[in-house]
Design a protein around this motif. Structure first.
Motif, PDB file in Angstrom:
ATOM      1  N   ILE A  29       0.838  -1.202   0.000  1.00  0.00           N
ATOM      2  CA  ILE A  29       0.000   0.000   0.000  1.00  0.00           C
ATOM      3  C   ILE A  29       0.870   1.248   0.000  1.00  0.00           C
ATOM      4  CG2 ILE A  29      -1.718   1.294   1.338  1.00  0.00           C
ATOM      5  CD1 ILE A  29      -2.787  -1.413   2.297  1.00  0.00           C
ATOM      6  N   PHE A  30       1.963   1.221   0.743  1.00  0.00           N
ATOM      7  CA  PHE A  30       2.886   2.355   0.803  1.00  0.00           C
ATOM      8  C   PHE A  30       3.471   2.655  -0.568  1.00  0.00           C
ATOM      9  CE2 PHE A  30       7.195   4.056   1.752  1.00  0.00           C
ATOM     10  CZ  PHE A  30       6.790   5.234   2.355  1.00  0.00           C
ATOM     11  N   ILE A  31       3.839   1.620  -1.317  1.00  0.00           N
ATOM     12  CA  ILE A  31       4.389   1.806  -2.662  1.00  0.00           C
ATOM     13  C   ILE A  31       3.347   2.429  -3.578  1.00  0.00           C
ATOM     14  CG2 ILE A  31       5.218   0.554  -4.706  1.00  0.00           C
ATOM     15  CD1 ILE A  31       6.649  -1.355  -2.783  1.00  0.00           C
ATOM     16  N   TRP A  32       2.109   1.975  -3.483  1.00  0.00           N
ATOM     17  CA  TRP A  32       1.061   2.525  -4.339  1.00  0.00           C
ATOM     18  C   TRP A  32       0.732   3.971  -3.964  1.00  0.00           C
ATOM     19  CZ3 TRP A  32       0.146   0.822  -8.866  1.00  0.00           C
ATOM     20  CH2 TRP A  32       0.300  -0.525  -9.164  1.00  0.00           C
ATOM     21  N   ILE A  33       0.774   4.294  -2.682  1.00  0.00           N
ATOM     22  CA  ILE A  33       0.522   5.675  -2.259  1.00  0.00           C
ATOM     23  C   ILE A  33       1.618   6.599  -2.801  1.00  0.00           C
ATOM     24  CG2 ILE A  33       0.467   7.215  -0.252  1.00  0.00           C
ATOM     25  CD1 ILE A  33      -1.001   4.961   1.243  1.00  0.00           C
ATOM     26  N   LEU A  34       2.871   6.179  -2.683  1.00  0.00           N
ATOM     27  CA  LEU A  34       3.968   6.987  -3.215  1.00  0.00           C
ATOM     28  C   LEU A  34       3.886   7.131  -4.735  1.00  0.00           C
ATOM     29  CD1 LEU A  34       7.037   5.869  -1.079  1.00  0.00           C
ATOM     30  CD2 LEU A  34       5.765   8.008  -0.948  1.00  0.00           C
ATOM     31  N   THR A  35       3.452   6.077  -5.405  1.00  0.00           N
ATOM     32  CA  THR A  35       3.280   6.153  -6.858  1.00  0.00           C
ATOM     33  C   THR A  35       2.193   7.166  -7.221  1.00  0.00           C
ATOM     34  OG1 THR A  35       3.965   3.843  -7.071  1.00  0.00           O
ATOM     35  CG2 THR A  35       2.789   4.801  -8.926  1.00  0.00           C
ATOM     36  N   LEU A  36       1.103   7.154  -6.486  1.00  0.00           N
ATOM     37  CA  LEU A  36       0.025   8.120  -6.746  1.00  0.00           C
ATOM     38  C   LEU A  36       0.469   9.557  -6.474  1.00  0.00           C
ATOM     39  CD1 LEU A  36      -3.085   6.213  -5.365  1.00  0.00           C
ATOM     40  CD2 LEU A  36      -2.510   6.704  -7.744  1.00  0.00           C
ATOM     41  N   LEU A  81       2.295  14.761  -8.727  1.00  0.00           N
ATOM     42  CA  LEU A  81       3.330  15.761  -8.984  1.00  0.00           C
ATOM     43  C   LEU A  81       3.550  15.977 -10.474  1.00  0.00           C
ATOM     44  CD1 LEU A  81       6.043  14.949  -6.307  1.00  0.00           C
ATOM     45  CD2 LEU A  81       4.821  17.096  -6.586  1.00  0.00           C
ATOM     46  N   ILE A  82       3.506  14.899 -11.244  1.00  0.00           N
ATOM     47  CA  ILE A  82       3.671  15.028 -12.692  1.00  0.00           C
ATOM     48  C   ILE A  82       2.544  15.855 -13.283  1.00  0.00           C
ATOM     49  CG2 ILE A  82       3.625  13.730 -14.860  1.00  0.00           C
ATOM     50  CD1 ILE A  82       5.114  11.488 -13.377  1.00  0.00           C
ATOM     51  N   ILE A  83       1.319  15.564 -12.875  1.00  0.00           N
ATOM     52  CA  ILE A  83       0.170  16.301 -13.402  1.00  0.00           C
ATOM     53  C   ILE A  83       0.235  17.771 -13.005  1.00  0.00           C
ATOM     54  CG2 ILE A  83      -2.347  16.531 -13.236  1.00  0.00           C
ATOM     55  CD1 ILE A  83      -2.407  13.431 -12.961  1.00  0.00           C
ATOM     56  N   GLU A  95      10.432  28.989 -14.167  1.00  0.00           N
ATOM     57  CA  GLU A  95       9.561  28.034 -13.483  1.00  0.00           C
ATOM     58  C   GLU A  95       9.353  26.766 -14.305  1.00  0.00           C
ATOM     59  OE1 GLU A  95       4.979  28.000 -11.982  1.00  0.00           O
ATOM     60  OE2 GLU A  95       6.090  29.862 -11.755  1.00  0.00           O
ATOM     61  N   SER A  96       9.410  26.896 -15.611  1.00  0.00           N
ATOM     62  CA  SER A  96       9.239  25.746 -16.480  1.00  0.00           C
ATOM     63  C   SER A  96      10.391  24.753 -16.327  1.00  0.00           C
ATOM     64  CB  SER A  96       9.126  26.204 -17.930  1.00  0.00           C
ATOM     65  OG  SER A  96       8.846  25.128 -18.777  1.00  0.00           O
ATOM     66  N   GLN A  97      11.586  25.263 -16.104  1.00  0.00           N
ATOM     67  CA  GLN A  97      12.739  24.389 -15.900  1.00  0.00           C
ATOM     68  C   GLN A  97      12.567  23.557 -14.634  1.00  0.00           C
ATOM     69  OE1 GLN A  97      16.422  26.434 -15.295  1.00  0.00           O
ATOM     70  NE2 GLN A  97      17.653  24.597 -15.479  1.00  0.00           N
ATOM     71  N   THR A  98      12.096  24.188 -13.581  1.00  0.00           N
ATOM     72  CA  THR A  98      11.840  23.473 -12.330  1.00  0.00           C
ATOM     73  C   THR A  98      10.775  22.402 -12.542  1.00  0.00           C
ATOM     74  OG1 THR A  98      12.337  25.497 -11.127  1.00  0.00           O
ATOM     75  CG2 THR A  98      11.218  23.768  -9.913  1.00  0.00           C
ATOM     76  N   ALA A  99       9.758  22.705 -13.319  1.00  0.00           N
ATOM     77  CA  ALA A  99       8.694  21.745 -13.595  1.00  0.00           C
ATOM     78  C   ALA A  99       9.238  20.546 -14.374  1.00  0.00           C
ATOM     79  CB  ALA A  99       7.562  22.417 -14.360  1.00  0.00           C
ATOM     80  N   VAL A 100      10.094  20.794 -15.346  1.00  0.00           N
ATOM     81  CA  VAL A 100      10.669  19.703 -16.139  1.00  0.00           C
ATOM     82  C   VAL A 100      11.516  18.795 -15.251  1.00  0.00           C
ATOM     83  CG1 VAL A 100      12.319  19.155 -17.971  1.00  0.00           C
ATOM     84  CG2 VAL A 100      10.617  20.924 -18.341  1.00  0.00           C
ATOM     85  N   ILE A 101      12.344  19.386 -14.402  1.00  0.00           N
ATOM     86  CA  ILE A 101      13.193  18.597 -13.509  1.00  0.00           C
ATOM     87  C   ILE A 101      12.342  17.776 -12.545  1.00  0.00           C
ATOM     88  CG2 ILE A 101      14.878  18.776 -11.640  1.00  0.00           C
ATOM     89  CD1 ILE A 101      16.026  21.229 -13.146  1.00  0.00           C
ATOM     90  N   THR A 102      11.279  18.360 -12.029  1.00  0.00           N
ATOM     91  CA  THR A 102      10.405  17.642 -11.106  1.00  0.00           C
ATOM     92  C   THR A 102       9.665  16.510 -11.809  1.00  0.00           C
ATOM     93  OG1 THR A 102      10.112  19.713  -9.901  1.00  0.00           O
ATOM     94  CG2 THR A 102       8.607  17.940  -9.377  1.00  0.00           C
ATOM     95  N   ILE A 103       9.254  16.732 -13.037  1.00  0.00           N
ATOM     96  CA  ILE A 103       8.582  15.667 -13.796  1.00  0.00           C
ATOM     97  C   ILE A 103       9.531  14.502 -14.032  1.00  0.00           C
ATOM     98  CG2 ILE A 103       7.641  15.083 -16.074  1.00  0.00           C
ATOM     99  CD1 ILE A 103       6.345  17.884 -16.077  1.00  0.00           C
TER     100      ILE A 103
END
Length: 67
Positions: free
Chosen positions: A3-10, A15-17, A32-40
């Protein structure tokens, strides 16, 4: 652990969305777009690592079963 793995995946998918909405396709690697790309990218890496962990745990349980 499963369950922990699935919660982290969600959370990583969330975060991607969220960061996909912050992308500016005219200047993808600036501000800000650069930060978004790195986070994705990092969220995608986290998803891959979590799925590897999930599969390895499944293999571990299968190998412990008596034949």
């Amino acid at each position: 652990m499963k369950i922990f793995i699935w919660i982290l995946t969600l959370i990583a998918i969330g975060l991607i969305i969220f960061n996909a909405t912050k992308l500016n396709f005219d200047a993808l690697l600036k501000g800000e777009s650069q930060t978004a790309v790195i986070t994705i990218i990092s969220a995608l890496c986290a998803i891959i690592l979590l799925q590897i962990l999930r599969i390895s745990k499944k293999i571990e349980t299968l190998s412990k079963k008596p034949k």
